[in-house]
Design a protein around this motif. Structure first.
Motif, PDB file in Angstrom:
ATOM      1  N   GLN A  39      -4.677   0.809   0.456  1.00 28.48           N
ATOM      2  CA  GLN A  39      -2.822   1.304   1.468  1.00 28.48           C
ATOM      3  C   GLN A  39      -1.612   1.095   0.321  1.00 28.48           C
ATOM      4  N   THR A  40      -1.695  -0.548  -0.673  1.00 29.28           N
ATOM      5  CA  THR A  40      -0.565  -1.047  -1.145  1.00 29.28           C
ATOM      6  C   THR A  40      -0.312   0.721  -2.323  1.00 29.28           C
ATOM      7  N   LYS A  41      -1.423   0.704  -3.005  1.00 27.61           N
ATOM      8  CA  LYS A  41      -1.486   1.305  -4.341  1.00 27.61           C
ATOM      9  C   LYS A  41      -1.071   2.966  -3.921  1.00 27.61           C
ATOM     10  N   LYS A  95       1.084   3.305  -1.384  1.00 26.18           N
ATOM     11  CA  LYS A  95       2.217   3.621  -0.817  1.00 26.18           C
ATOM     12  C   LYS A  95       2.951   4.107  -2.594  1.00 26.18           C
ATOM     13  N   MET A  96       2.590   2.427  -3.449  1.00 30.17           N
ATOM     14  CA  MET A  96       3.313   2.759  -4.926  1.00 30.17           C
ATOM     15  C   MET A  96       2.892   4.115  -5.539  1.00 30.17           C
ATOM     16  N   GLU A 105      -6.446  -3.619   2.695  1.00 32.02           N
ATOM     17  CA  GLU A 105      -5.079  -3.208   2.750  1.00 32.02           C
ATOM     18  C   GLU A 105      -4.240  -3.420   0.712  1.00 32.02           C
ATOM     19  N   LEU A 106      -5.448  -3.673   0.215  1.00 27.72           N
ATOM     20  CA  LEU A 106      -5.347  -2.947  -1.676  1.00 27.72           C
ATOM     21  C   LEU A 106      -4.605  -1.798  -1.247  1.00 27.72           C
TER      22      LEU A 106
END
Length: 873
Positions: free
Chosen positions: A744-746, A748-749, A741-742
């Motif tokens: 994926q978040t990175k 997107k960022m 999840e982390l």
């Protein structure tokens, strides 16, 4: 036709004739202790030929790797200086175990050579044993070889069957005539056909030998026909390759051409005809495959031969001006040439490289110093003169320069070596050392009394007298409380460190004094020194004392020592007979055992060794120690565990199923060991593994500690001990999910950041260029950002960087329309070199890094100008 094609065509041809393709066996013979190395294709089938083994096939074909560099079969001195001598070679062979015989063997050979390999028939000659009319008729009447090219080879010195064309395995056993096939290299090469006075020339070269095993020779020399005659053939792959590639020397075939170029690359030699390059190219094959098969450089046996070959290669590199490690870098070149045929080489390439590099580093300084001294000595000698034995010995004794290497160098210069003088100098040194040993100990303690009488096999306390005292190496008559000293007794129960077992501790007491012994060492052979401190009273030379061994420490030590013997035997059972002791330490806490083995032990192998040893312990068999003549002990099957030097009589120890020569102290019965557990297995050097194990109450303490650790882990993960593993697995899965999840978040960022960066691109020579430091970015995410920016820009050049833990990560990207003018790899190299690093990649994408983040800003600022230069240029 390349070497690889020749090998494959040979095997496939015989497979089409019903032969089973059998992989090459190891260079270390598994069924013939009389051989140092496998030197022919028939070695792995020896037991089949003698009837001791049967297999599920009666026809076989192989390409057998072979070595001739030690013992009876030793070609080392000629390697690199003749056209066909090698330390390592491949022997192509086809074998019949009681199936077909002469007719089929001859027809197969002829068809392969003339139809498959398409050799001209008028260039082929054959020989037969002069009594073998059957083979002669097959060649003449069925194959059609002209009789003038079929040569009968007779017996040597008038002895029947003593012929080059009559093969025998030994003085007794299978034997029979053979038929050799020769290739005529043409009249431009000097030499005559086999059997002629000029047969030693290079015109007619033997390429294949067909051996017909049809007799069994008994001890009286009588030949008995075998009920099932066999065929054993051998054709050197390198020789037939030279013929098929139309070259005269084996060193001109494609395989050696590549290895010679690699050797030239690593040594900086531009003359590809230099003999030293041939030596190096030959030796890398032998060395690499010996290491693959478990041999490691050492000072004895196969390891010594390997060390000698490595050092010979290094010396030839030194002749070419290469004094730095280079030999190990040829392993990858060898893998490219032979890795497909021998996957075990490719799979072990890294280990082979490490072993060779370690030996190069070890020998580098020795080579440089020794060569300097030797060159000075040889400068004053002319061809035919002799290098004196004293210089030989000085090079060996002072500089560690091997005598055989010195002799090899002298031979090249036609200078003799004075081996008699060398042996005299060596003997003189031994005599001096032996004489010094009578009066001076290894600790520098001068002692001239009688040897210590040891009672420690049967007693742990003994009445004795002090015969010598030493303080700081100086003999004294008396010591006082608080002084550290070495005490020598006339008799003692204390075991002095030897054979890997540590010395005993305990105390030496008088009515008014106590000397605490912390260690016992031999200050001379047979003289025990008790090291320690006088805690109270005084101690004088001549005083009567009672020597008492620490019984608990001794008990733990002997348990570990006895377990070492059982473990050694179990390791050989589980891993193989190649396991040999390379060092040991037995103390009260553990046994540490180093042994030769080429791979980490698996968990299953460790468990099997433990099971074997504990089975011996539970049997509770009595141990038995006997004094025997050394020869009788060896004949009885005893082995030397700790590599001690033995006299005419030795102590033979039977523990369970183990029988070894050992002077150490041991348990009375195997059950006294209690329990055995291996606690670690690791590598300590190339080809050397280390096992540490514990016994008795140490196993109990280990289990209690392990249980406490497990209970602590269970409490931390809020589980029971029995369910702790499942609970940890659940937590790991949760952690992985969180990490995904982390990530994926990175991502997107990063995508958002990439889109924003596109607006910061500047136009240089009509091209959009972006060079930017992305603070806080994940190095793994830089590549995705570059891909996104290339899509966003559609046409442009991008360099992104980030700094993590004082390390610079770089990614460069170039859109397809610009790759003919700007290469991402070149651009990255331009930036990376400025920040103390390097990198590379494809024209459209490259990655790298550096170690100087302070220079990053300047490096990125230089990108537009670099791109402009490329575009305008």
């Amino acid at each position: 036709m390349k070497v690889s094609e020749i090998r494959e065509k040979f095997l496939k041809y015989f497979e089409s004739k019903g032969h089973t393709i059998v992989p090459s066996s190891s260079l270390v013979p598994g069924n013939d202790p009389t051989l140092l190395f496998t030197n022919s294709g028939m070695v792995q089938f020896k037991d089949v030929f003698t009837g001791q083994e049967t297999r599920n096939y009666t026809r076989a074909t192989t390409s057998q790797r072979s070595v001739r560099a030690g013992g009876k079969h030793n070609d080392l001195e000629n390697v690199g200086y003749t056209a066909r001598h090698h330390t390592f070679f491949e022997m192509l062979g086809n074998f019949s175990f009681g199936d077909y015989f002469k007719r089929d063997a001859i027809h197969y050979a002829w068809e392969l050579l003339t139809t498959v390999y398409k050799l001209p028939v008028d260039r082929l000659w054959v020989t037969v044993y002069h009594e073998d009319d059957e083979a002669y008729d097959i060649w003449a009447k069925e194959i059609g070889v002209p009789t003038e090219r079929i040569i009968r080879i007779g017996d040597n010195k008038g002895a029947r069957y003593a012929s080059d064309n009559f093969w025998q395995m030994a003085d007794t056993g299978p034997c029979g005539p053979c038929s050799e096939i020769f290739y005529d290299h043409g009249p431009e090469v000097w030499g005559g056909p086999p059997g002629s006075p000029e047969e030693d020339g290079d015109r007619y070269i033997e390429i294949w030998n067909l051996v017909f095993m049809q007799f069994e020779r008994d001890s009286d020399g009588v030949m008995h026909p075998l009920p099932k005659p066999c065929v054993d053939t051998g054709m050197g792959l390198e020789r037939i390759a030279a013929v098929l590639q139309h070259v005269h020397s084996n060193y001109e075939i494609d395989l050696f051409e590549s290895l010679i170029k690699a050797a030239a690359r690593e040594t900086g030699c531009s003359d590809l005809t230099n003999n030293s390059l041939k030596v190096i190219a030959d030796h890398i094959r032998a060395c690499a495959f010996l290491v693959v098969d478990g041999v490691i450089p050492s000072n004895e046996g196969r390891g010594y031969v390997l060390r000698r070959i490595i050092r010979r290669a290094l010396r030839h590199g030194y002749k070419l001006g290469q004094s730095k490690p280079f030999f190990h870098r040829l392993v990858n070149d060898l893998v490219q040439q032979m890795g497909a045929a021998y996957p075990e080489l490719a799979n072990n390439a890294d280990r082979v490289g490490r072993v060779l590099l370690q030996e190069e580093e070890r020998f580098g300084e020795t080579l440089e110093n020794g060569m300097r001294i030797l060159d000075e000595a040889l400068a004053n000698l002319k061809s035919g003169q002799t290098l004196d034995g004293q210089t030989l010995f000085m090079l060996y004794d002072t500089y560690g320069f091997p005598v055989d290497l010195t002799a090899d160098i002298c031979r090249e210069k036609s200078i003799e070596v004075d081996m008699v003088g060398f042996d005299e100098a060596m003997g003189k040194q031994r005599d001096q050392a032996r004489a010094a040993g009578r009066f001076k100990s290894v600790d520098g303690l001068h002692y001239e009394g009688d040897q210590t009488v040891f009672h420690g096999y049967d007693a742990l306390a003994w009445e004795a007298a002090v015969v010598a005292l030493y303080v700081d190496g100086t003999p004294v008559d008396e010591i006082a409380a608080g002084q550290s000293a070495v005490v020598v007794l006339d008799e003692t129960p204390f075991y002095a460190e030897s054979g890997g077992q540590v010395g005993d501790a305990g105390e030496i007491v008088t009515e008014a004094g106590q000397f605490v012994v912390s260690d016992t060492q031999k200050i001379q052979a047979g003289v025990f020194g008790h090291h320690g401190e006088l805690t109270r009273g005084s101690l004088k030379v001549g005083q009567s004392v009672k020597a008492k061994v620490d019984t608990l420490r001794r008990a733990r030590t002997v348990r570990n020592h006895s377990a070492t013997h059982l473990m050694h035997k179990a390791l050989r059972e589980v891993l193989g007979a190649h396991v040999q002791q390379r060092g040991s330490l037995v103390d009260p806490d553990k046994t540490r055992f180093d042994f030769a083995h080429d791979a980490p032990m698996t968990a299953e192998q460790i468990a099997e060794v433990e099971e074997i040893v504990n089975r011996e312990i539970l049997a509770n068999e009595p141990t038995d120690a006997r004094i025997m003549a050394f020869d009788d002990a060896v004949k009885s099957g005893a082995v030397a565990l700790f590599g001690e030097k033995y006299g005419d009589t030795v102590r033979v120890l039977d523990i369970g199923s183990s029988r070894e020569l050992c002077g150490g102290t041991h348990v009375t019965r195997t059950g006294d060991i209690g329990l055995f557990k291996i606690v670690s297995e690791s590598g300590v050097a190339a080809g050397v593994r280390r096992v540490e194990a514990i016994t008795g109450d140490n196993v109990l303490h280990w289990a209690q500690s392990l249980n406490a650790t497990a209970a602590h882990i269970a409490s931390m993960v809020k589980s029971t001990v029995s369910d702790a593993a499942n609970r940890v697995a659940q937590l790991q899965e949760q952690l992985k999910s969180a990490e995904r999840e982390l990530a994926q978040t990175k991502a997107k960022m990063s995508a958002g950041a990439g889109a924003a960066l596109a607006d910061q691109a500047q136009v240089v020579a009509g091209i959009r260029v972006l060079a930017h430091d992305v603070v806080g970015a994940d190095p793994k995410g830089l590549r995705a950002m570059v891909d996104q920016l290339k899509d966003k820009l559609q046409s442009g050049v991008v360099v992104l960087a980030t700094v993590t833990d004082d390390k610079v990560s770089l990614v460069a990207g170039v859109t397809k329309d610009l790759m003919d003018r700007v290469k991402a790899g070149d651009l990255l190299a331009h930036v990376a070199t400025q920040v103390g690093g390097k990198g590379g990649g494809r024209p459209d994408m490259a990655m790298g890094g550096g170690t100087e983040p302070a220079k990053l800003a300047t490096a990125l600022q230089s990108v537009p100008a670099w791109v402009q230069t490329k575009i305008q240029g």
